[in-house]
Design a protein around this motif. Structure first.
Motif, PDB file in Angstrom:
ATOM      1  N   ALA A  26     112.087-118.197-134.838  1.00  0.00           N
ATOM      2  CA  ALA A  26     111.225-117.026-134.837  1.00  0.00           C
ATOM      3  C   ALA A  26     111.952-115.863-135.500  1.00  0.00           C
ATOM      4  N   ALA A  27     111.281-115.215-136.428  1.00  0.00           N
ATOM      5  CA  ALA A  27     111.890-114.099-137.141  1.00  0.00           C
ATOM      6  C   ALA A  27     111.761-112.802-136.357  1.00  0.00           C
ATOM      7  N   ARG A  28     110.727-112.664-135.540  1.00  0.00           N
ATOM      8  CA  ARG A  28     110.534-111.470-134.729  1.00  0.00           C
ATOM      9  C   ARG A  28     109.779-111.854-133.467  1.00  0.00           C
ATOM     10  N   ASP A  29     109.794-110.965-132.502  1.00  0.00           N
ATOM     11  CA  ASP A  29     109.141-111.217-131.224  1.00  0.00           C
ATOM     12  C   ASP A  29     107.631-111.299-131.432  1.00  0.00           C
ATOM     13  N   ALA A  30     106.995-112.291-130.850  1.00  0.00           N
ATOM     14  CA  ALA A  30     105.561-112.473-131.020  1.00  0.00           C
ATOM     15  C   ALA A  30     104.764-111.466-130.202  1.00  0.00           C
ATOM     16  N   LEU A  31     105.308-111.052-129.058  1.00  0.00           N
ATOM     17  CA  LEU A  31     104.609-110.102-128.202  1.00  0.00           C
ATOM     18  C   LEU A  31     105.078-108.690-128.511  1.00  0.00           C
ATOM     19  N   PRO A  32     104.191-107.707-128.381  1.00  0.00           N
ATOM     20  CA  PRO A  32     104.629-106.341-128.629  1.00  0.00           C
ATOM     21  C   PRO A  32     105.652-105.907-127.591  1.00  0.00           C
ATOM     22  N   GLU A  33     106.494-104.973-127.983  1.00  0.00           N
ATOM     23  CA  GLU A  33     107.519-104.479-127.067  1.00  0.00           C
ATOM     24  C   GLU A  33     106.855-103.770-125.895  1.00  0.00           C
ATOM     25  N   PRO A  34     107.326-104.018-124.683  1.00  0.00           N
ATOM     26  CA  PRO A  34     106.692-103.377-123.530  1.00  0.00           C
ATOM     27  C   PRO A  34     106.864-101.870-123.566  1.00  0.00           C
ATOM     28  N   ASN A  35     106.019-101.197-122.797  1.00  0.00           N
ATOM     29  CA  ASN A  35     106.082 -99.751-122.725  1.00  0.00           C
ATOM     30  C   ASN A  35     107.456 -99.304-122.253  1.00  0.00           C
ATOM     31  N   LYS A  36     107.836 -98.129-122.673  1.00  0.00           N
ATOM     32  CA  LYS A  36     109.111 -97.572-122.246  1.00  0.00           C
ATOM     33  C   LYS A  36     108.843 -96.601-121.103  1.00  0.00           C
ATOM     34  N   GLY A  37     109.887 -96.261-120.369  1.00  0.00           N
ATOM     35  CA  GLY A  37     109.746 -95.305-119.291  1.00  0.00           C
ATOM     36  C   GLY A  37     109.481 -95.972-117.960  1.00  0.00           C
ATOM     37  N   PRO A  38     109.234 -95.156-116.936  1.00  0.00           N
ATOM     38  CA  PRO A  38     109.033 -95.705-115.590  1.00  0.00           C
ATOM     39  C   PRO A  38     107.704 -96.428-115.460  1.00  0.00           C
ATOM     40  N   VAL A  39     107.601 -97.241-114.413  1.00  0.00           N
ATOM     41  CA  VAL A  39     106.378 -97.988-114.139  1.00  0.00           C
ATOM     42  C   VAL A  39     105.902 -97.619-112.736  1.00  0.00           C
ATOM     43  N   LEU A  40     104.601 -97.384-112.592  1.00  0.00           N
ATOM     44  CA  LEU A  40     104.005 -97.076-111.300  1.00  0.00           C
ATOM     45  C   LEU A  40     103.668 -98.395-110.614  1.00  0.00           C
ATOM     46  N   VAL A  41     104.327 -98.665-109.500  1.00  0.00           N
ATOM     47  CA  VAL A  41     104.197 -99.940-108.805  1.00  0.00           C
ATOM     48  C   VAL A  41     103.376 -99.740-107.538  1.00  0.00           C
ATOM     49  N   SER A  42     102.389-100.593-107.333  1.00  0.00           N
ATOM     50  CA  SER A  42     101.631-100.649-106.085  1.00  0.00           C
ATOM     51  C   SER A  42     101.893-102.002-105.450  1.00  0.00           C
ATOM     52  N   ILE A  43     102.215-101.992-104.163  1.00  0.00           N
ATOM     53  CA  ILE A  43     102.426-103.237-103.431  1.00  0.00           C
ATOM     54  C   ILE A  43     101.374-103.295-102.341  1.00  0.00           C
ATOM     55  N   VAL A  44     100.568-104.348-102.371  1.00  0.00           N
ATOM     56  CA  VAL A  44      99.487-104.519-101.417  1.00  0.00           C
ATOM     57  C   VAL A  44      99.933-105.514-100.352  1.00  0.00           C
ATOM     58  N   ASP A  45      99.920-105.072 -99.098  1.00  0.00           N
ATOM     59  CA  ASP A  45     100.195-105.963 -97.971  1.00  0.00           C
ATOM     60  C   ASP A  45      98.849-106.485 -97.500  1.00  0.00           C
ATOM     61  N   GLY A  46      98.506-107.688 -97.904  1.00  0.00           N
ATOM     62  CA  GLY A  46      97.200-108.256 -97.610  1.00  0.00           C
ATOM     63  C   GLY A  46      96.935-108.480 -96.139  1.00  0.00           C
ATOM     64  N   SER A  47      97.975-108.717 -95.343  1.00  0.00           N
ATOM     65  CA  SER A  47      97.760-108.986 -93.921  1.00  0.00           C
ATOM     66  C   SER A  47      97.364-107.728 -93.158  1.00  0.00           C
ATOM     67  N   LYS A  48      97.794-106.576 -93.627  1.00  0.00           N
ATOM     68  CA  LYS A  48      97.479-105.325 -92.936  1.00  0.00           C
ATOM     69  C   LYS A  48      96.545-104.428 -93.742  1.00  0.00           C
ATOM     70  N   GLY A  49      96.312-104.780 -94.986  1.00  0.00           N
ATOM     71  CA  GLY A  49      95.431-103.977 -95.821  1.00  0.00           C
ATOM     72  C   GLY A  49      96.034-102.654 -96.255  1.00  0.00           C
ATOM     73  N   LYS A  50      97.353-102.541 -96.270  1.00  0.00           N
ATOM     74  CA  LYS A  50      98.018-101.301 -96.663  1.00  0.00           C
ATOM     75  C   LYS A  50      98.555-101.432 -98.084  1.00  0.00           C
ATOM     76  N   THR A  51      98.576-100.309 -98.777  1.00  0.00           N
ATOM     77  CA  THR A  51      99.129-100.258-100.127  1.00  0.00           C
ATOM     78  C   THR A  51     100.232 -99.219-100.162  1.00  0.00           C
ATOM     79  N   VAL A  52     101.375 -99.587-100.727  1.00  0.00           N
ATOM     80  CA  VAL A  52     102.505 -98.677-100.890  1.00  0.00           C
ATOM     81  C   VAL A  52     102.692 -98.474-102.389  1.00  0.00           C
ATOM     82  N   ARG A  53     102.795 -97.204-102.789  1.00  0.00           N
ATOM     83  CA  ARG A  53     102.981 -96.882-104.205  1.00  0.00           C
ATOM     84  C   ARG A  53     104.348 -96.246-104.407  1.00  0.00           C
TER      85      ARG A  53
END
Length: 114
Positions: A26-53
């Protein structure tokens, strides 16, 4: 009905006619480079229905993500996370998961049956 028609041979590149095997690089990456900077993460606890961001740097590992999540929800004993329907390992780095600016992880429990 007779014999099936003979297949039409595919033409080879002239340099490959006398080779028994070859490989492509492969001469170059087939997928575009991912975004730079921080990422906003949400974690869903399915057993309790709570979301932590939380906001994390892309160089953070899933283990660091779990540690921050458990600080906010210490009552969970076993924590497995999945992203886009696939389980993630603790050593995975967020930038290697090719995430967008926002991502949702879901907690799940592994059931050992028998």
């Amino acid at each position: 009905r007779g014999d099936p028609p003979l297949p039409v041979p595919e033409p080879f590149h002239p340099g490959l006619q006398s080779t028994s095997h070859f490989h492509l690089k492969a001469a170059r990456d087939a997928l575009p480079e991912p975004n730079k900077g921080p990422v906003l993460v949400s974690i869903v606890d399915g057993s309790k229905g709570k979301t932590v961001r939380m906001t994390l740097d892309r160089s953070a590992t899933v283990a660091e993500l779990k540690q921050k999540f458990l600080q906010q929800m210490p009552d969970l004993q076993w924590l497995s996370l999945s992203c886009n329907g696939k389980p993630v390992q603790e050593h995975d780095v967020l930038k290697d998961l090719r995430l967008g600016e926002k991502v949702t992880f879901v907690t799940f429990q592994r059931c050992h049956g028998g």
